[in-house]
Design a protein around this motif. Structure first.
Motif, PDB file in Angstrom:
ATOM      1  N   PHE A 230     114.998 126.297  46.994  1.00  0.00           N
ATOM      2  CA  PHE A 230     114.961 126.340  48.454  1.00  0.00           C
ATOM      3  C   PHE A 230     114.070 125.235  49.029  1.00  0.00           C
ATOM      4  CE2 PHE A 230     111.828 129.442  46.932  1.00  0.00           C
ATOM      5  CZ  PHE A 230     110.685 129.085  47.627  1.00  0.00           C
ATOM      6  N   LEU A 248     116.400 123.994  56.490  1.00  0.00           N
ATOM      7  CA  LEU A 248     115.357 124.972  56.766  1.00  0.00           C
ATOM      8  C   LEU A 248     114.385 124.435  57.808  1.00  0.00           C
ATOM      9  CD1 LEU A 248     114.476 126.235  53.153  1.00  0.00           C
ATOM     10  CD2 LEU A 248     116.077 127.230  54.799  1.00  0.00           C
ATOM     11  N   TYR A 349     118.490 133.611  49.988  1.00  0.00           N
ATOM     12  CA  TYR A 349     118.687 132.837  48.757  1.00  0.00           C
ATOM     13  C   TYR A 349     119.606 133.586  47.817  1.00  0.00           C
ATOM     14  CZ  TYR A 349     117.674 129.492  45.062  1.00  0.00           C
ATOM     15  OH  TYR A 349     117.788 128.502  44.108  1.00  0.00           O
ATOM     16  N   GLN A 381     121.143 128.737  45.305  1.00  0.00           N
ATOM     17  CA  GLN A 381     121.178 127.894  46.500  1.00  0.00           C
ATOM     18  C   GLN A 381     120.784 128.739  47.710  1.00  0.00           C
ATOM     19  OE1 GLN A 381     124.967 125.996  47.174  1.00  0.00           O
ATOM     20  NE2 GLN A 381     124.441 125.324  49.228  1.00  0.00           N
ATOM     21  N   VAL A 382     120.273 128.067  48.735  1.00  0.00           N
ATOM     22  CA  VAL A 382     120.003 128.742  50.002  1.00  0.00           C
ATOM     23  C   VAL A 382     121.319 129.246  50.575  1.00  0.00           C
ATOM     24  CG1 VAL A 382     119.218 128.439  52.378  1.00  0.00           C
ATOM     25  CG2 VAL A 382     117.902 127.455  50.496  1.00  0.00           C
ATOM     26  N   SER A 385     120.091 129.816  55.989  1.00  0.00           N
ATOM     27  CA  SER A 385     118.907 129.014  56.305  1.00  0.00           C
ATOM     28  C   SER A 385     118.083 129.600  57.444  1.00  0.00           C
ATOM     29  CB  SER A 385     119.328 127.578  56.651  1.00  0.00           C
ATOM     30  OG  SER A 385     120.235 127.573  57.745  1.00  0.00           O
TER      31      SER A 385
END
Length: 396
Positions: A230, A248, A349, A381-382, A385
């Protein structure tokens, strides 16, 4: 001439009586056998009830999970341990080849019980895995469609027409994956020792090595043959309504490489309230021990510590009312570092992993030790967000 039937009837009576005696004897024998069978059934039922009573006195076990005290492993797990792990004999053992190669070259998928034990240990010692969303996949890749906002709607009167609403935008989430491996070793003498618990040792060794590699990848992984952490997502100071999908938002600490002012209470409060209220339920702080040591010294204006130690065993310590997860792979506080994360990682996440762990037994590379080369495909992976916020130690 008149013929009398009396003598014939007299002669038949002994024969009929003999038939009656035989029938009575057979009936008695049948009754005796039925009683014996009934006694056998009663004894068997009593034995079963005794076993059930003994079992009910033991602690209740959760499902059929392997490794729980009092549970016996399945036949597949026993054969896998006794034949393949201890002796390298894969003949007659129910094993699933992990690849298209033959079993000995390609490795074997471990039985479900041992794999579940590895998974539970991983969750206990891997910080990000314990708070993120984990999905099991049957293939190497995983894809998910998410929208960048809710479906537009509007208000109309009862008889008014219904105009067409806008179509939401869909984005595909495909977590980058990589082959995670561990290679613990044991001597053949240890494996031949019946008192040596191979399953527990192997699960603990694999989970420990996996957790160390996962911890680094879920935080700062590059996304090339490994998960994308992240902290490797694009970052910006733009709020949710204007920020690009997948990036983010960071909140500045107010000073380069430090908290602004005497303490960082104001910056931490700003970080918490940058997250939407819907995501604060279940949110947590993530930082390493060095950063946490600084924050534990912060006090409010009336002298109270921001840090709240847990009062119950097994419960996390709290910061501003939210639990703190220590992840040593988070960076130390330096200029422009992203050293603190706050968010709902369950929503933010995604970890996608192939459900089966494969093990290849290698007794040749490092004699007299036997290596167990374990592999598993893991991606990350994120996913959302908006559910994760970062603190950047910068002036702006």
């Amino acid at each position: 001439m008149e013929i009398s039937n009396t003598p014939l009837e007299t002669k038949a009576d002994p024969l009929e009586e003999s038939f009656d005696v035989v029938l009575q004897a057979e009936e008695t024998e049948r009754h005796g056998q039925a009683i014996a069978d009934l006694r056998t059934d009663v004894n068997s039922l009593q034995s079963q009830m005794t076993n059930i009573s003994k079992a009910s006195a033991r602690p209740v076990l959760a499902g059929n999970e392997y490794g729980t005290k009092g549970m016996m492993p399945s036949i597949a797990a026993s054969d896998f341990t006794a034949k393949y792990l201890r002796r390298g004999d894969h003949a007659g053992v129910e094993l699933k080849s992990f690849s298209g190669a033959s079993g000995p070259e390609g490795g074997f998928a471990v039985p479900q019980e041992i794999d579940a034990l590895i998974g539970r240990t991983l969750k206990d010692i891997s910080p990000i895995r314990s708070i993120a969303t984990v999905v099991q996949t049957g293939s190497a890749g995983y894809r998910k469609l998410v929208t960048d906002g809710g479906t537009p709607s509007g208000w109309v009167s009862e008889t008014a027409g219904r105009p067409e609403t806008d179509t939401p935008n869909f984005n595909e989430i495909a977590p980058p994956t990589g082959e995670l491996y561990a290679n613990p070793a044991a001597s053949q003498t240890m494996l031949d020792d019946a008192a040596f618990d191979v399953e527990a040792w192997l699960a603990d060794e694999i989970a420990s090595e996996f957790a160390q590699a996962e911890g680094a990848a879920f935080v700062g992984g590059s996304g090339v043959n490994q998960p994308r952490g992240f902290l490797n997502a694009p970052v910006t100071d733009e709020p949710d309504d204007v920020r690009a999908f997948g990036s983010l938002q960071y909140i500045p600490s107010g000073a380069a490489g430090a908290f602004a002012g005497a303490d960082g209470e104001d910056a931490l409060v700003d970080l918490v309230h940058a997250l939407k209220p819907a995501y604060r339920q279940g949110a947590s702080f993530v930082m390493n021990s060095a950063t946490l040591a600084q924050i534990r010294k912060f006090k409010t204006a009336d002298g109270a510590f921001l840090w709240q130690a847990s009062l119950a065993s097994g419960q996390p310590d709290m910061l501003l009312g939210y639990p703190v997860v220590e992840a040593e792979d988070m960076p130390d506080v330096t200029a422009d570092s992203l050293s603190i994360a706050f968010g709902n990682f369950r929503a933010g996440y995604l970890i996608a992993e192939r459900s089966a762990t494969s093990i290849l037994r290698d007794p040749f590379t490092n004699k007299p030790f036997v290596h167990f080369y374990a592999t598993k495909r893991v991606g990350g992976q994120v996913m959302n967000s908006e559910a994760i916020k970062l603190m950047q130690f910068s002036a702006s």
